[in-house]
Design a protein around this motif. Structure first.
Motif, short mmCIF file in Angstrom:
data_model
loop_
_atom_site.label_atom_id
_atom_site.label_comp_id
_atom_site.label_asym_id
_atom_site.label_seq_id
_atom_site.Cartn_x
_atom_site.Cartn_y
_atom_site.Cartn_z
N ALA A 133 0.82 -1.22 0.00
CA ALA A 133 0.00 0.00 0.00
C ALA A 133 0.85 1.26 0.00
O ALA A 133 0.50 2.26 -0.63
N ALA A 134 2.00 1.23 0.69
CA ALA A 134 2.88 2.40 0.74
C ALA A 134 3.66 2.56 -0.56
O ALA A 134 4.04 3.68 -0.93
N GLY A 135 3.95 1.45 -1.22
CA GLY A 135 4.74 1.49 -2.44
C GLY A 135 6.23 1.61 -2.18
O GLY A 135 7.01 1.76 -3.12
N ALA A 162 0.35 9.49 12.32
CA ALA A 162 -0.39 10.62 11.73
C ALA A 162 0.34 11.12 10.49
O ALA A 162 -0.29 11.43 9.46
N ALA A 163 1.66 11.19 10.55
CA ALA A 163 2.45 11.64 9.39
C ALA A 163 2.35 10.63 8.25
O ALA A 163 2.26 11.01 7.08
N VAL A 164 2.35 9.34 8.58
CA VAL A 164 2.19 8.30 7.56
C VAL A 164 0.84 8.45 6.88
O VAL A 164 0.74 8.42 5.65
N ARG A 165 -0.22 8.63 7.67
CA ARG A 165 -1.57 8.78 7.10
C ARG A 165 -1.67 10.04 6.23
O ARG A 165 -2.37 10.03 5.22
N GLU A 166 -0.98 11.08 6.62
CA GLU A 166 -1.00 12.31 5.82
C GLU A 166 -0.30 12.09 4.48
O GLU A 166 -0.78 12.55 3.44
N GLY A 219 -4.69 7.06 1.25
CA GLY A 219 -5.56 6.05 0.64
C GLY A 219 -5.50 4.70 1.33
O GLY A 219 -5.80 4.56 2.52
N GLU A 220 -5.08 3.69 0.58
CA GLU A 220 -5.10 2.31 1.05
C GLU A 220 -4.25 2.09 2.30
O GLU A 220 -4.65 1.37 3.21
N LEU A 221 -3.08 2.71 2.38
CA LEU A 221 -2.23 2.49 3.55
C LEU A 221 -2.93 2.96 4.83
O LEU A 221 -2.85 2.30 5.86
N ALA A 222 -3.63 4.07 4.78
CA ALA A 222 -4.36 4.55 5.97
C ALA A 222 -5.37 3.49 6.43
O ALA A 222 -5.54 3.29 7.64
N ARG A 223 -6.01 2.82 5.49
CA ARG A 223 -6.96 1.75 5.85
C ARG A 223 -6.23 0.52 6.42
O ARG A 223 -6.68 -0.08 7.38
N VAL A 224 -5.10 0.16 5.81
CA VAL A 224 -4.33 -1.00 6.28
C VAL A 224 -3.84 -0.78 7.71
O VAL A 224 -3.85 -1.70 8.53
#
Length: 84
Positions: free
Chosen positions: A15-17, A33-37, A41-46
């Protein structure tokens, strides 16, 4: 703020690529929070289904805002694994 490496595994990596990224964060909550920002998309859900290791130690049920990060540390993002 600590400079940490966030390392993604399995579905989180897909998801992060990327396999890992650098962030500046004081706590695990700040880093996530920084990762989600960066990856809304998909990574935030994972991430909702993941467990985390900070410098090799399981976070478990501790509040992410209470888990302090050390400069040069590593956060491992571990999606659920199938099989057994």
């Amino acid at each position: 703020m600590a400079k940490v490496t966030v390392r993604y595994w399995a579905a989180a990596k897909a998801a992060a690529g990327v396999a890992d990224e650098r962030y500046e964060a004081a706590t695990l909550a700040d880093a996530l929070a920084a990762v989600r920002e960066r990856h809304p998309g998909e990574l935030a859900r994972v991430l909702r289904r993941c467990s985390f290791l900070v410098d090799g130690d399981p976070v478990g049920t501790r509040g992410h805002d209470t888990v302090r990060l050390a400069d040069g540390g590593t956060v491992e993002v571990l999606p659920p694994f199938a099989g057994g």
